[in-house]
Scaffold this motif. Structure first.
Motif, PDB file in Angstrom:
ATOM      1  N   ALA A 113       0.833  -1.206   0.000  1.00  0.00           N
ATOM      2  CA  ALA A 113       0.000   0.000   0.000  1.00  0.00           C
ATOM      3  C   ALA A 113       0.869   1.259   0.000  1.00  0.00           C
ATOM      4  CB  ALA A 113      -0.937  -0.004   1.204  1.00  0.00           C
ATOM      5  N   LEU A 114       1.972   1.220   0.730  1.00  0.00           N
ATOM      6  CA  LEU A 114       2.900   2.351   0.731  1.00  0.00           C
ATOM      7  C   LEU A 114       3.526   2.529  -0.647  1.00  0.00           C
ATOM      8  CD1 LEU A 114       4.678   1.827   4.173  1.00  0.00           C
ATOM      9  CD2 LEU A 114       3.114   3.678   3.576  1.00  0.00           C
ATOM     10  N   ARG A 115       3.847   1.409  -1.288  1.00  0.00           N
ATOM     11  CA  ARG A 115       4.402   1.502  -2.642  1.00  0.00           C
ATOM     12  C   ARG A 115       3.400   2.151  -3.587  1.00  0.00           C
ATOM     13  NH1 ARG A 115       8.104  -3.038  -5.321  1.00  0.00           N
ATOM     14  NH2 ARG A 115       8.498  -2.049  -7.352  1.00  0.00           N
ATOM     15  N   GLU A 116       2.145   1.750  -3.478  1.00  0.00           N
ATOM     16  CA  GLU A 116       1.093   2.295  -4.342  1.00  0.00           C
ATOM     17  C   GLU A 116       0.896   3.794  -4.090  1.00  0.00           C
ATOM     18  OE1 GLU A 116      -1.901   2.312  -7.244  1.00  0.00           O
ATOM     19  OE2 GLU A 116      -0.448   0.751  -6.750  1.00  0.00           O
ATOM     20  N   VAL A 166      19.120  -5.807  11.253  1.00  0.00           N
ATOM     21  CA  VAL A 166      18.539  -4.538  10.815  1.00  0.00           C
ATOM     22  C   VAL A 166      18.652  -4.409   9.296  1.00  0.00           C
ATOM     23  CG1 VAL A 166      18.715  -2.024  10.944  1.00  0.00           C
ATOM     24  CG2 VAL A 166      18.985  -3.400  13.023  1.00  0.00           C
ATOM     25  N   ALA A 167      19.822  -4.745   8.765  1.00  0.00           N
ATOM     26  CA  ALA A 167      20.019  -4.678   7.312  1.00  0.00           C
ATOM     27  C   ALA A 167      19.053  -5.604   6.587  1.00  0.00           C
ATOM     28  CB  ALA A 167      21.466  -5.025   6.964  1.00  0.00           C
ATOM     29  N   ASP A 168      18.758  -6.770   7.169  1.00  0.00           N
ATOM     30  CA  ASP A 168      17.785  -7.685   6.561  1.00  0.00           C
ATOM     31  C   ASP A 168      16.423  -7.018   6.426  1.00  0.00           C
ATOM     32  OD1 ASP A 168      19.721  -9.681   6.429  1.00  0.00           O
ATOM     33  OD2 ASP A 168      19.018 -10.727   8.229  1.00  0.00           O
ATOM     34  N   HIS A 169      16.006  -6.292   7.459  1.00  0.00           N
ATOM     35  CA  HIS A 169      14.708  -5.612   7.415  1.00  0.00           C
ATOM     36  C   HIS A 169      14.722  -4.493   6.373  1.00  0.00           C
ATOM     37  CE1 HIS A 169      12.352  -7.362  10.787  1.00  0.00           C
ATOM     38  NE2 HIS A 169      13.558  -7.727  11.202  1.00  0.00           N
ATOM     39  N   VAL A 170      15.818  -3.740   6.314  1.00  0.00           N
ATOM     40  CA  VAL A 170      15.926  -2.684   5.301  1.00  0.00           C
ATOM     41  C   VAL A 170      15.806  -3.286   3.903  1.00  0.00           C
ATOM     42  CG1 VAL A 170      17.440  -0.921   4.312  1.00  0.00           C
ATOM     43  CG2 VAL A 170      17.297  -1.177   6.794  1.00  0.00           C
ATOM     44  N   GLU A 171      16.491  -4.408   3.677  1.00  0.00           N
ATOM     45  CA  GLU A 171      16.440  -5.046   2.361  1.00  0.00           C
ATOM     46  C   GLU A 171      15.052  -5.583   2.041  1.00  0.00           C
ATOM     47  OE1 GLU A 171      20.068  -7.725   2.170  1.00  0.00           O
ATOM     48  OE2 GLU A 171      20.379  -6.252   0.546  1.00  0.00           O
ATOM     49  N   HIS A 172      14.367  -6.114   3.051  1.00  0.00           N
ATOM     50  CA  HIS A 172      13.024  -6.639   2.798  1.00  0.00           C
ATOM     51  C   HIS A 172      12.066  -5.510   2.427  1.00  0.00           C
ATOM     52  CE1 HIS A 172       9.731  -9.546   3.064  1.00  0.00           C
ATOM     53  NE2 HIS A 172       9.032  -8.530   3.559  1.00  0.00           N
ATOM     54  N   ALA A 175       8.434  -2.819  -0.995  1.00  0.00           N
ATOM     55  CA  ALA A 175       7.903  -1.472  -1.246  1.00  0.00           C
ATOM     56  C   ALA A 175       8.637  -0.767  -2.377  1.00  0.00           C
ATOM     57  CB  ALA A 175       7.978  -0.638   0.026  1.00  0.00           C
ATOM     58  N   GLY A 176       9.861  -1.201  -2.666  1.00  0.00           N
ATOM     59  CA  GLY A 176      10.638  -0.568  -3.722  1.00  0.00           C
ATOM     60  C   GLY A 176      11.681   0.374  -3.163  1.00  0.00           C
TER      61      GLY A 176
END
Length: 354
Positions: A246-249, A270-276, A281-282
């Protein structure tokens, strides 16, 4: 990207100021260099509340009891900061009435403005994307006020307009009766007025259903000031992939926290979450919102215990193959774009007279 590259570099970062690196030294040097041009726009810091409990603390001097001060913000390459004006859960006014929440919020705004007046050489009040660039050009940290709690809008829009006049630029709907599971008729009025004023809606703490509804209703981008990926850690404060989509949209922004309860207890987690977040979301919808500004005993991953650790995270992402263009979006570009887009939406709404 041209508007970022044309600005003079942000001063104040030195490798000697950083914690012992847990990454390859070459990547760390590149990270420091990148942050000198594309500093971090951090989405969440609770220092205003913390300093109200420590009224004589000087943030020009590092002190063991608090994790945020101007030297560590500079060492970490922080060029813009969103100063949260929410009263932490479990505080002395937990369970307060809406009127008490409004009173507490006005106290928070007053404390934030006093903080900016006290440190004019380090902090500069920001209301617009242009102010972000101006602060960076002048070697100061652009300081946005907010979010303030949506509960303060108890059936009327007057408080929102007053907050805007005082410099507030973020509103958090979570906990408000008009945004519990979606949006009431009054909730739609709040969203329209926030859009007209260029006040960003911060969906931190909103239910997934409410977050998706608000993101869809807003004509301006929305953001989540400090969060992580629920698919990696099902913490109630983390956003689901559906919300990320939804944020991407909506061309919004999810800003990843350094809270170990949400991300895990390592820099790599933390880096894993940033990458996900980037993958779902893009690259144009991911940012950083560490949620510093608390007592030093708050759980943080080693290397990310205060704002000076930001270069270590950027170095880790460089080691993972992130292109510098994506890192420039992560640190500065996406936050600046969201603020700018909110201004464009506001001007269009004012032109229509809506």
């Amino acid at each position: 990207m041209a508007d970022l590259q044309d600005d003079p570099p942000y001063a104040g970062i030195g490798a000697e100021d950083l914690p012992a690196p847990a990454v390859e030294s070459g990547a760390l040097e590149r990270a420091v260099e990148l942050l000198s041009v594309h500093p971090v726009a951090d989405g969440s810091n609770a220092l205003v509340w913390t300093l109200r409990q420590r009224p004589y603390h000087d943030i020009e001097t590092p002190e063991a009891g608090v994790d945020t001060d101007i030297p560590r913000l500079r060492a970490g390459g922080v060029g813009a900061q969103f100063w949260s004006l929410l009263v932490p859960p479990g505080g002395p006014r937990d369970g307060a009435t809406d009127d008490q929440v409004l009173s507490d919020t006005l106290e928070q705004i007053d404390a934030a403005l006093a903080l900016l007046r006290r440190y004019p050489d380090g902090l500069l009040l920001a209301r617009t994307a242009g102010d972000m660039a101006d602060a960076r050009n002048r070697g100061r940290i652009a300081s946005f006020l907010g979010p303030v709690p949506g509960r303060t809008l108890n059936g009327g829009l007057g408080p929102l307009r007053a907050f805007h006049a005082l410099g507030v630029r973020l509103l958090a709907p979570a906990g408000a009766s008009w945004a519990r599971d979606g949006l009431t008729d009054f909730g739609h009025e709040v969203v329209r007025e926030a859009n007209r004023l260029a006040v960003l809606l911060d969906l931190d703490g909103c239910s997934p259903a409410a977050a998706r509804r608000i993101a869809g209703a807003s004509k301006a981008p929305v953001l989540v000031s400090n969060t992580a990926a629920a698919s990696l850690n099902p913490h109630p404060g983390n956003v689901t992939d559906e919300v990320l989509l939804a944020l991407r949209e909506a061309n919004g922004l999810a800003m990843v926290t350094f809270d170990t309860a949400r991300t895990g207890d390592s820099l790599q987690a933390v880096a894993d979450h940033v990458e996900h977040v980037r993958s779902v979301a893009g690259p144009h919808c991911v940012g950083l919102g560490a949620a510093f500004g608390t007592e030093r005993d708050t759980a943080r991953p080693p290397g990310l215990t205060d704002p000076s650790g930001y270069p270590l995270l950027i170095a880790e992402l460089l080691d993972r193959g992130w292109p510098e263009a994506d890192l420039a979006l992560l640190t500065w570009g996406n936050a600046q774009r969201v603020v700018r887009d909110a201004e464009f939406t506001a001007r269009a709404a004012q032109h229509r007279g809506s």
